[in-house]
Motif scaffolding. Structure first.
Motif, short mmCIF file in Angstrom:
data_model
loop_
_atom_site.label_atom_id
_atom_site.label_comp_id
_atom_site.label_asym_id
_atom_site.label_seq_id
_atom_site.Cartn_x
_atom_site.Cartn_y
_atom_site.Cartn_z
N LEU A 54 1.12 -1.62 0.71
CA LEU A 54 -0.16 -0.31 0.27
C LEU A 54 0.44 1.09 0.22
O LEU A 54 0.35 2.24 0.01
N LEU A 55 2.29 1.21 -0.07
CA LEU A 55 3.17 2.23 0.41
C LEU A 55 4.12 1.99 -1.00
O LEU A 55 4.09 1.24 -1.64
N GLU A 56 5.06 3.25 -0.76
CA GLU A 56 5.79 3.38 -2.08
C GLU A 56 6.59 3.11 -1.37
O GLU A 56 7.29 4.74 -0.97
N TRP A 57 7.70 2.27 -2.20
CA TRP A 57 9.73 2.62 -1.20
C TRP A 57 10.39 2.89 -2.56
O TRP A 57 9.99 2.87 -3.13
N ASP A 58 11.54 3.95 -2.05
CA ASP A 58 12.20 4.26 -2.75
C ASP A 58 13.47 3.03 -2.94
O ASP A 58 13.53 3.26 -3.94
N ARG A 59 13.37 2.21 -2.13
CA ARG A 59 13.90 0.64 -2.80
C ARG A 59 12.80 -0.25 -2.10
O ARG A 59 12.53 -0.48 -1.01
N GLU A 60 13.00 -1.38 -2.92
CA GLU A 60 12.43 -2.12 -2.18
C GLU A 60 12.73 -3.27 -1.58
O GLU A 60 13.79 -3.48 -1.42
N PHE A 76 9.98 -5.56 6.73
CA PHE A 76 10.90 -5.12 5.26
C PHE A 76 12.37 -4.79 5.24
O PHE A 76 12.84 -3.52 4.78
N PRO A 77 13.01 -5.18 6.02
CA PRO A 77 15.02 -5.53 5.30
C PRO A 77 15.02 -5.00 4.28
O PRO A 77 14.70 -5.70 3.24
N GLY A 78 15.94 -4.04 4.26
CA GLY A 78 16.21 -3.71 2.65
C GLY A 78 15.35 -2.09 2.50
O GLY A 78 16.40 -1.82 1.25
N GLY A 79 14.54 -2.44 2.82
CA GLY A 79 13.44 -1.35 2.03
C GLY A 79 13.69 -0.13 2.09
O GLY A 79 13.98 0.12 4.32
N ARG A 80 13.36 0.91 1.84
CA ARG A 80 13.62 2.43 2.20
C ARG A 80 12.31 3.04 1.69
O ARG A 80 11.42 3.24 0.90
N LEU A 81 12.06 3.90 2.37
CA LEU A 81 10.36 4.71 2.20
C LEU A 81 10.89 6.63 3.15
O LEU A 81 11.56 6.49 4.00
N ASN A 82 10.23 6.94 2.73
CA ASN A 82 9.86 8.51 3.52
C ASN A 82 8.12 8.52 3.92
O ASN A 82 7.45 8.40 2.89
N PRO A 253 12.56 14.32 -0.25
CA PRO A 253 11.94 13.83 1.03
C PRO A 253 13.20 12.87 1.83
O PRO A 253 13.64 12.23 0.75
N VAL A 254 13.30 12.66 2.66
CA VAL A 254 14.99 11.33 2.93
C VAL A 254 14.48 10.18 2.79
O VAL A 254 13.65 10.59 3.73
N PRO A 255 14.86 9.81 2.31
CA PRO A 255 14.61 8.10 2.47
C PRO A 255 14.94 7.09 3.92
O PRO A 255 16.10 7.76 3.68
N ARG A 256 13.77 6.78 4.92
CA ARG A 256 14.66 5.65 5.57
C ARG A 256 14.82 4.38 5.69
O ARG A 256 13.78 4.28 5.20
N ALA A 257 15.25 4.14 6.40
CA ALA A 257 15.19 2.46 5.98
C ALA A 257 14.50 1.72 6.86
O ALA A 257 13.60 2.82 7.60
N ALA A 258 13.46 0.49 6.70
CA ALA A 258 11.93 0.38 7.35
C ALA A 258 12.34 0.38 8.86
O ALA A 258 11.25 0.81 8.94
#
Ligand code: WTA
Length: 647
Positions: A54-60, A76-82, A253-258
């Motif tokens: 349901l979210l948009e991830w900068d890194r899957e 969701f390890p490895g994922g990044r999002l804001n 927006p600053v992507p953060r780790a999950a």
């Protein structure tokens, strides 16, 4: 005994009528397929990709879940999002001109923000915070009433990847200072003042006092909410001027780790000290978005209203992050339900054609007391779904809610969760499950719980016990991911389990009926207070020899705080009463002042000198006392009964 939150308890579970959700609802529900529970079960933990998607991830993310039987766990390890990107930017292409936020003030003043306008405001304030030197290691404390600047500040922090720590506006200066100091927060966003039940609260004065009390230097941004002429000295900034300077600035927006923290929130723990809970960016946001969609059935074109205060977890998850992540219109109300009239909420539902309404049982009990004529004056037919949270709801209140607010038609979801769980864990799915008034429902798909005795062994179905959550969930906070154990749980066995400290009974269909807290937290009007914290405040008042604080049934607030105080010789009770009330208001806030302060020459004690709080609760509730053989001074009970009932 007054009918309180427990009045539904006597009803045998089997006698509860089950209601099917109406077909007009199920046909449009976000979740319609009853096999969802089975699918989630078969596919656990990968089922939770449904939430993450349901979210948009900068890194899957590389995996949905990583971990074995024991922590550490990772979602969701490895994922990044804001989070701010997910709540704003990604909605712009489709609904830049749709309302994101409708704000209504206590006097009927209102403001609204489209997604584009909210995006702009958040970007400007994020730019201002960045200019003030706020970085990812900082925590921005937010001490605001229900004004649009509150979600704006939260989203601005999220945009910069900075944690916010919202402190409920009704907390005192001391309570604010304690939270700021523990967090080491060097930034504070507050306002000049606000109206509460018709009188002005000098919020900035409280903030000033907290600022002086903490060790660290604090920069303060002051929102002009009331137009008060407040002095902004060194270290203070005016919100509007900051915003003006940065209007039109876009902040990446600053992507953060999950599992990077999104925010901190304090709640009442088993000790006297506030307990810090840090929620994550990916797991938390996925869990609130998924439950907003599947339990609250929120659609982007809905107008959705949760009447909680953003200062508590309910407002974080289900006024701000969940609804905005789904791109819906969320309503923010700064006021009380009975001001100026007792039909205030119904007038707003009517005016804004609210689709989904989420409130607390304590509010519903107040509505019942005021009478059905208030909702009857308004057209509430826009409502599609009703929700409750915060405490057990008895069957009568549930039925009243459905009948008089929901027109006898709207499904009701009774959602169980807590600050620590971040998002809903137990509820019916309104498009799939039958409802049993007074019973919250089953653990949601993907959630696993058990009911156990004090030794941690499963009890038989139908027997009351304590709830445990036996599998990790995406919204779990950082400390639980890391394997830290909280309170009682630390002492109970090796296996990983989370003990929410709630009493519960499970029926043949797996539906859970909640029975209240099993620790010493007191839940007043859906807000948690710690007995220990209250007691040490009362006992600290000069002239109080000894004090005990208990929660007793109350028809509206579910539980009310009773303080039993034995004064030092020669003290004026009236004076002491005022001092105690002031001390609690100072240490915690006015919402925690005891409903009753009962003076007594002595407290009921065991032979070893322990105060028997159970007996004080029984006296306050006018209930049977049960076994009193351990009591050293039984004569005191007669006296207490007389004083308590003479009030
Ligand atoms: C209680 C509020 C029964 C419970 C979201 C829990 C409930 C505490 C329900 C958390 C419900 C919340 N039925 N009891 N539907 N929802 N509770 O942290 O005792 O302020 O542990 O979070 O409220 O309170 P908190």
């Amino acid at each position: 005994m007054t009918p309180g939150k427990g009045s539904g308890r006597d009803t045998a579970l089997s006698e509860r009528p089950a209601l099917d959700p109406p077909s007009w609802f199920t046909e449009q529900a976000n979740v319609q397929d009853p096999s969802i529970t089975e699918r989630f079960e078969d596919d656990w933990p990968d089922c939770w990709a449904a939430a993450a998607d349901l979210l948009e991830w900068d890194r899957e993310y590389d995996a949905v879940f990583r971990g074995s039987e024991e922590p550490p766990f990772e979602w969701f390890p490895g994922g990044r999002l804001n989070a701010s990107y997910n709540c704003l930017d990604r909605h712009l292409p489709e609904r830049k001109n749709q309302l994101a936020l409708i704000w209504e003030g206590h006097l009927g003043e209102s403001r609204s923000y489209t997604y584009r306008e909210l995006y702009r405001e958040v970007n400007a304030f994020a730019a201002a915070l960045r200019e003030r030197g706020v970085t990812q290691d900082d925590v921005v404390t937010v001490y605001l009433p229900m004004v649009p600047e509150l979600p704006v500040t939260m989203l601005a922090c999220a945009r910069l990847g900075v944690r916010h720590n919202v402190v409920f506006a009704g907390f005192s200066a001391d309570a604010l200072a304690e939270r700021m100091e523990r967090t080491g927060s060097e930034y504070l966003v507050t306002c000049d003042g606000y109206y509460r039940r018709g009188s002005a609260v000098a919020q900035k004065n409280k903030a000033d006092n907290a600022r002086i009390a903490v060790e660290q230097a604090v920069e303060v941004v002051v929102v002009d909410s009331l137009g008060l002429d407040v002095h902004l000295g060194e270290g203070y900034h005016d919100y509007d001027s900051l915003l003006e300077r940065h209007r039109g600035t876009d902040v990446e927006p600053v992507p953060r780790a999950a599992d990077d923290p999104l925010f901190r929130i304090y709640t009442s723990g088993t000790t006297g000290e506030p307990k810090a809970v840090d929620h994550t960016t990916g797991g938390y946001l996925a869990h609130v978005a998924w439950t907003s969609q599947s339990v609250l059935d929120i659609k982007p074109d809905d107008t959705y209203w949760c009447s909680a205060d953003i200062g508590w977890i309910t407002g974080h998850s289900y006024i701000v992050y969940g609804p905005l992540a789904l791109g819906t219109t969320t309503v923010l109300y700064n006021g009380t339900p009975d001001h100026p009239e007792k039909d205030r909420l119904w007038e707003l539902i009517d005016r804004y054609a609210v689709d989904v309404f989420y409130t607390a049982p304590t509010a519903i009990r107040a509505f019942m007391k005021w009478g059905e004529e208030y909702p009857a004056e308004h057209d509430l037919s826009s409502l599609r779904l009703l929700g409750t949270v915060g405490e057990p709801i008895d069957r009568r209140a549930w039925e009243w809610y459905r009948e008089h607010i929901g027109g006898g038609e709207c499904p009701v979801v009774d959602t169980w969760w807590q600050t620590e769980t971040g998002a809903i864990l137990v509820s019916t799915l309104p498009g799939v499950d039958e409802m049993k008034p007074g019973s919250a429902g089953k653990p949601l798909p993907g959630i696993e719980t058990a009911v156990v005795d004090p030794a941690g062994q499963a009890v038989e179905q139908g027997t009351a016990g304590e709830l445990v959550v036996t599998r990790p969930w995406p919204g779990m906070p950082k400390s639980l991911l890391a394997g830290e154990r909280w309170g009682e749980a630390a002492t109970r066995g090796d296996e990983w389990r989370y003990y929410p400290e709630d009493g519960v009974v499970e029926d043949d269909d797996g539906y859970l009926t909640f029975l209240g807290r099993v620790d010493d937290a007191i839940n007043v009007a859906g807000r948690r207070f710690s007995t220990m914290e209250l007691e040490s405040t009362v006992a600290g008042v000069p002239g109080v020899a000894e004090a005990a604080v208990v929660g007793a049934d109350h028809p509206t607030t579910g539980t009310a705080i009773y303080a039993y105080v034995s004064p030092e010789r020669g003290r004026s009770e009236e004076h002491l009463r005022e001092e105690i009330e002031a001390a609690v208001a100072d240490a915690i806030g006015e919402m925690a002042t005891p409903r009753e302060i009962v003076f007594t020459p002595d407290l009921p004690k065991t032979r070893s000198g322990k105060v028997m709080r159970r007996l004080l609760t029984a006296v306050a509730n006018d209930e049977e006392l049960g076994d009193i053989s351990a009591l050293r001074n039984p004569a005191i009970l007669g006296e207490l009964r007389t004083t308590t009932s003479n009030r």
